[in-house]
Motif scaffolding. Structure first.
Motif, PDB file in Angstrom:
ATOM      1  N   SER A 117       9.593  91.127  27.822  1.00  0.00           N
ATOM      2  CA  SER A 117       8.560  90.880  26.670  1.00  0.00           C
ATOM      3  C   SER A 117       7.549  92.370  26.777  1.00  0.00           C
ATOM      4  N   THR A 118       7.105  91.898  28.727  1.00  0.00           N
ATOM      5  CA  THR A 118       5.498  92.927  28.959  1.00  0.00           C
ATOM      6  C   THR A 118       6.450  94.003  28.801  1.00  0.00           C
ATOM      7  N   ASP A 173       2.920  86.702  22.032  1.00  0.00           N
ATOM      8  CA  ASP A 173       4.550  86.482  20.842  1.00  0.00           C
ATOM      9  C   ASP A 173       4.305  85.199  20.097  1.00  0.00           C
ATOM     10  N   SER A 175      -0.055  91.616  23.479  1.00  0.00           N
ATOM     11  CA  SER A 175      -0.177  90.933  22.992  1.00  0.00           C
ATOM     12  C   SER A 175       0.264  89.815  22.861  1.00  0.00           C
ATOM     13  N   ARG A 198      17.923  97.100  32.871  1.00  0.00           N
ATOM     14  CA  ARG A 198      19.236  96.108  33.834  1.00  0.00           C
ATOM     15  C   ARG A 198      20.101  95.579  33.097  1.00  0.00           C
ATOM     16  N   THR A 199      19.351  94.831  32.187  1.00  0.00           N
ATOM     17  CA  THR A 199      19.973  93.046  31.674  1.00  0.00           C
ATOM     18  C   THR A 199      19.116  93.598  30.155  1.00  0.00           C
ATOM     19  N   THR A 223      12.635  94.430  31.178  1.00  0.00           N
ATOM     20  CA  THR A 223      13.612  94.674  29.573  1.00  0.00           C
ATOM     21  C   THR A 223      12.705  93.625  29.165  1.00  0.00           C
ATOM     22  N   ARG A 243      17.292  83.543  27.878  1.00  0.00           N
ATOM     23  CA  ARG A 243      16.301  83.284  28.343  1.00  0.00           C
ATOM     24  C   ARG A 243      15.458  83.364  27.183  1.00  0.00           C
ATOM     25  N   ARG A 244      14.021  84.073  27.579  1.00  0.00           N
ATOM     26  CA  ARG A 244      13.548  83.958  26.183  1.00  0.00           C
ATOM     27  C   ARG A 244      13.037  85.166  25.198  1.00  0.00           C
TER      28      ARG A 244
HETATM   29  P1  NAP Z   1      10.333  88.933  32.581  1.00  0.00           P
HETATM   30  O1  NAP Z   1      11.027  88.676  31.276  1.00  0.00           O
HETATM   31  O2  NAP Z   1      10.176  88.479  33.960  1.00  0.00           O
HETATM   32  O3  NAP Z   1      11.207  90.848  33.110  1.00  0.00           O
HETATM   33  C1  NAP Z   1      11.073  91.237  33.640  1.00  0.00           C
HETATM   34  C2  NAP Z   1      11.888  92.313  34.064  1.00  0.00           C
HETATM   35  O4  NAP Z   1      12.392  93.277  35.393  1.00  0.00           O
HETATM   36  C3  NAP Z   1      13.186  92.060  33.871  1.00  0.00           C
HETATM   37  O5  NAP Z   1      13.909  92.843  32.480  1.00  0.00           O
HETATM   38  C4  NAP Z   1      14.123  92.082  34.871  1.00  0.00           C
HETATM   39  O6  NAP Z   1      15.531  92.690  34.817  1.00  0.00           O
HETATM   40  C5  NAP Z   1      13.276  93.624  35.168  1.00  0.00           C
HETATM   41  N1  NAP Z   1      12.952  93.640  36.735  1.00  0.00           N
HETATM   42  C6  NAP Z   1      13.172  92.972  38.156  1.00  0.00           C
HETATM   43  N2  NAP Z   1      13.262  93.144  39.149  1.00  0.00           N
HETATM   44  C7  NAP Z   1      13.590  94.472  38.926  1.00  0.00           C
HETATM   45  C8  NAP Z   1      14.460  95.668  39.335  1.00  0.00           C
HETATM   46  N3  NAP Z   1      14.989  95.577  40.898  1.00  0.00           N
HETATM   47  N4  NAP Z   1      15.021  96.457  39.175  1.00  0.00           N
HETATM   48  C9  NAP Z   1      15.312  96.665  37.481  1.00  0.00           C
HETATM   49  N5  NAP Z   1      14.741  95.758  36.872  1.00  0.00           N
HETATM   50  C10 NAP Z   1      14.145  94.689  37.376  1.00  0.00           C
HETATM   51  O7  NAP Z   1       9.156  89.630  32.560  1.00  0.00           O
HETATM   52  P2  NAP Z   1       7.385  89.840  31.413  1.00  0.00           P
HETATM   53  O8  NAP Z   1       8.432  90.602  30.672  1.00  0.00           O
HETATM   54  O9  NAP Z   1       6.883  90.208  32.872  1.00  0.00           O
HETATM   55  O10 NAP Z   1       7.763  88.828  31.148  1.00  0.00           O
HETATM   56  C11 NAP Z   1       7.626  87.332  31.664  1.00  0.00           C
HETATM   57  C12 NAP Z   1       7.419  86.598  31.018  1.00  0.00           C
HETATM   58  O11 NAP Z   1       4.993  86.862  30.392  1.00  0.00           O
HETATM   59  C13 NAP Z   1       7.880  86.015  29.947  1.00  0.00           C
HETATM   60  O12 NAP Z   1       8.881  85.342  29.331  1.00  0.00           O
HETATM   61  C14 NAP Z   1       7.060  85.705  28.577  1.00  0.00           C
HETATM   62  O13 NAP Z   1       6.719  84.385  28.481  1.00  0.00           O
HETATM   63  C15 NAP Z   1       5.428  85.706  29.069  1.00  0.00           C
HETATM   64  N6  NAP Z   1       5.521  87.173  28.271  1.00  0.00           N
HETATM   65  C16 NAP Z   1       5.203  86.611  27.744  1.00  0.00           C
HETATM   66  C17 NAP Z   1       4.265  87.679  26.128  1.00  0.00           C
HETATM   67  C18 NAP Z   1       3.579  87.330  24.662  1.00  0.00           C
HETATM   68  O14 NAP Z   1       3.726  88.095  23.717  1.00  0.00           O
HETATM   69  N7  NAP Z   1       3.229  86.154  25.023  1.00  0.00           N
HETATM   70  C19 NAP Z   1       4.094  89.118  26.670  1.00  0.00           C
HETATM   71  C20 NAP Z   1       3.848  89.447  27.823  1.00  0.00           C
HETATM   72  C21 NAP Z   1       5.335  88.468  28.378  1.00  0.00           C
HETATM   73  P3  NAP Z   1      16.708  91.699  34.896  1.00  0.00           P
HETATM   74  O15 NAP Z   1      16.351  90.967  33.663  1.00  0.00           O
HETATM   75  O16 NAP Z   1      18.019  91.904  34.371  1.00  0.00           O
HETATM   76  O17 NAP Z   1      16.230  90.144  35.741  1.00  0.00           O
END
Ligand code: NAP
Length: 488
Positions: free
Chosen positions: A182-183, A59, A57, A203-204, A180, A289-290
């Motif tokens: 948003s996704t 945010d 969804s 991890r974080t 960890t 972070r976001r």
């Molecule tokens: P993200 O915020 O970049 O999170 C990636 C996660 O993967 C982090 O927890 C990261 O850990 C972990 N990770 C990456 N490499 C790893 C590894 N080698 N070992 C262990 N953990 C690892 O990605 P996302 O959740 O897909 O979100 C990306 C962006 O999409 C968001 O910032 C947001 O802007 C957007 N989004 C928006 C919505 C919405 O509702 N509008 C929903 C989903 C996504 P670390 O934190 O330690 O790096």
């Protein structure tokens, strides 16, 4: 004085996601139908077409995320779900006559300035030329797989959150979700009641803010559909709330940051077990972070079949994930919710100017643009959600509308015959980026965390002032910021 001869320019739009559809709508509104939208997929909708994971969804509140000119959608809740948003953008594309302009299955490989035109090549070997290119390729497009030993060796199904395999049932399975963000948070909430065992590999630890989501009764949905003004007004109110709180907090308003911090800490206090609560407590400042918005995450993570794994991943093995403490976590399915190669504007695509320089080379030390929408040395090349757009503090749809209005003011001048090409003056671009740098130091983004919000120099890749500042700065496009060539 001779009257300039009007002429409808040819335009190629790259991408048919939220911003590409908007570009098409605005071009049509200006009486320009000599455009094509080149889209790699088989449907419009971009990220909302590609991401189909359970719990997806937005945010940003629904009425702040829809186009201001098409507000009356029957959103089911305060926050729209992924399939609803996808349906909405498809509806807009059809309603405003954009879909017939979209060339599906067309993956653009290069964009090259040749004489007075841009030549756009696609993977199918087709060559197109146009006077204007508008890049609407998006910012979170390319999934990032984690660099973990043995990733390929897992015997069961394993996929990235952005390429969800719906043929794999999660019901009654042992599922590991890596990440960890948003996704991952949304996936955990959606799968908690369906899986036999669900493990979130952290991890974080992240800050999680309640989002006060509410389902809408059918009568309210119908009212919104019937009376566009109600939806429009709801959108302005939601924007105002967002802009006076979260948007202020991330750009340095300490009072707002402290209010949000209190809210997040109170939310975190819902975690009863002090050990789990400690593990979930972030070690970086709120807003760096976001921020993650979820009402239900802390309930989900406390369910008996759900666990948070913080020991760190050593490697992936055929049976599951081995953590650094030596334990093998046996799993049926692994989901990598590990984010994207974010803001990688030139990934898999070469954009070259007349001097033979690629945009990737020009941006080797960090991407810079004039007001996020144009780049010195690349005439008649525009971008939506380009470098330093306010994506960390504002709705992407709102930003796209502001930027497209700005771009259209110049396309109108080309159409009227007043000018032929517009190329940002290097000094205007430098001045604009110096202005942005003045704002960076005050933001939360530079308070000491790793994040895709920062470039390789550790500087934010986002606009560091308020959405109102951005609106003001984009309100009166100044042609003096461009070198122009006039029509002969
Ligand atoms: P993200 O915020 O970049 O999170 C990636 C996660 O993967 C982090 O927890 C990261 O850990 C972990 N990770 C990456 N490499 C790893 C590894 N080698 N070992 C262990 N953990 C690892 O990605 P996302 O959740 O897909 O979100 C990306 C962006 O999409 C968001 O910032 C947001 O802007 C957007 N989004 C928006 C919505 C919405 O509702 N509008 C929903 C989903 C996504 P670390 O934190 O330690 O790096």
């Amino acid at each position: 004085m001779t009257q300039a001869k009007s002429h409808t320019p040819t335009v190629l739009v790259l991408g048919a996601g939220m911003s590409g559809i908007l570009a098409g709508i605005k071009l049509k509104e200006a009486g320009i139908s000599t455009f094509e939208i080149l889209e790699m997929g088989d449907s419009v909708g971009g990220t909302w077409r590609d991401n189909t994971y359970p719990g997806l969804s937005c945010d940003v509140p629904a009425h702040s995320y829809d186009y201001t000119f098409e507000p009356n959608w029957r959103w089911k809740s305060t926050y729209a779900e992924g399939p609803e948003i996808y349906a909405y953008f498809k509806h807009c594309s059809d309603k405003y006559g954009v879909t017939p302009h979209v060339r599906f299955g067309t993956r653009v490989t290069s964009v090259t300035r040749e004489g007075e035109l841009w030549t756009v090549l696609s993977a199918d070997g087709v060559k197109r030329q146009a006077q204007i290119v508008i890049n609407c390729l998006g910012v979170l497009v390319h999934p990032m797989e984690p660099d973990i030993e043995g990733l390929q060796s897992f015997a069961g199904p394993r996929f990235h959150s952005a390429s969800w395999d719906h043929s794999v049932s999660m019901d009654g399975k042992r599922v590991g979700v890596i990440g960890t963000g948003s996704t991952a948070t949304q996936i955990i909430c959606a799968l908690a009641d369906r899986t036999a065992r669900l493990e979130m590999y952290q991890r974080t630890a992240q800050w999680v803010c309640p989002n006060f989501d509410t389902r809408r009764p059918e009568w309210l949905r119908q009212l919104h559909r019937a009376v566009p003004k109600i939806s429009w007004a709801a959108g302005r109110i939601q924007n105002w709330i967002l802009e006076s709180t979260f948007c202020q907090a991330v750009i340095g308003n300490q009072r707002m940051k402290n209010i949000l911090l209190k809210l997040c800490l109170r939310h975190l206090a819902k975690v009863k077990d002090p050990v789990l609560r400690e593990k979930l407590t972030p070690r970086f400042e709120l807003g760096c972070r976001r921020l993650i918005f979820s009402d239900t995450f802390y309930d989900a993570i406390q369910k008996p079949n759900v666990s948070l794994v913080t020991e760190g991943i050593q490697r992936i093995e055929p049976q599951g994930i081995r953590t650094k403490d030596g334990q093998l976590h046996e799993l049926d399915v692994i989901v990598t919710a590990t984010g994207f190669h974010a803001l990688d504007y030139t990934r898999n695509l070469v954009i070259r100017n007349e001097q033979g320089q690629s945009l990737g080379e020009v941006w080797a030390q960090g991407a810079q643009a004039l007001r996020s929408v144009a780049v010195a040395g690349f005439p008649n090349f525009f971008m939506l959600i380009g470098p330093h757009s306010p994506i960390g503090n504002f709705s992407l749809t709102g930003i796209s509308e502001i930027q497209m209005k700005y771009i259209m003011s110049f396309i109108d001048r080309i159409k009227s015959g007043e000018v032929k090409t517009l190329n940002p003056k290097p000094e205007a671009q430098t001045r604009y980026n110096a202005h942005l740098r003045d704002g960076f130091a005050k933001t939360q983004w530079v308070t000491g965390c790793s994040s895709w919000y920062l470039d390789k120099n550790g500087l934010p890749r986002m606009y560091p002032f308020t959405p109102n500042d951005y609106r003001r700065e984009m309100k009166d496009p100044d042609i003096a910021e461009f070198d122009v060539t006039a029509t002969a």
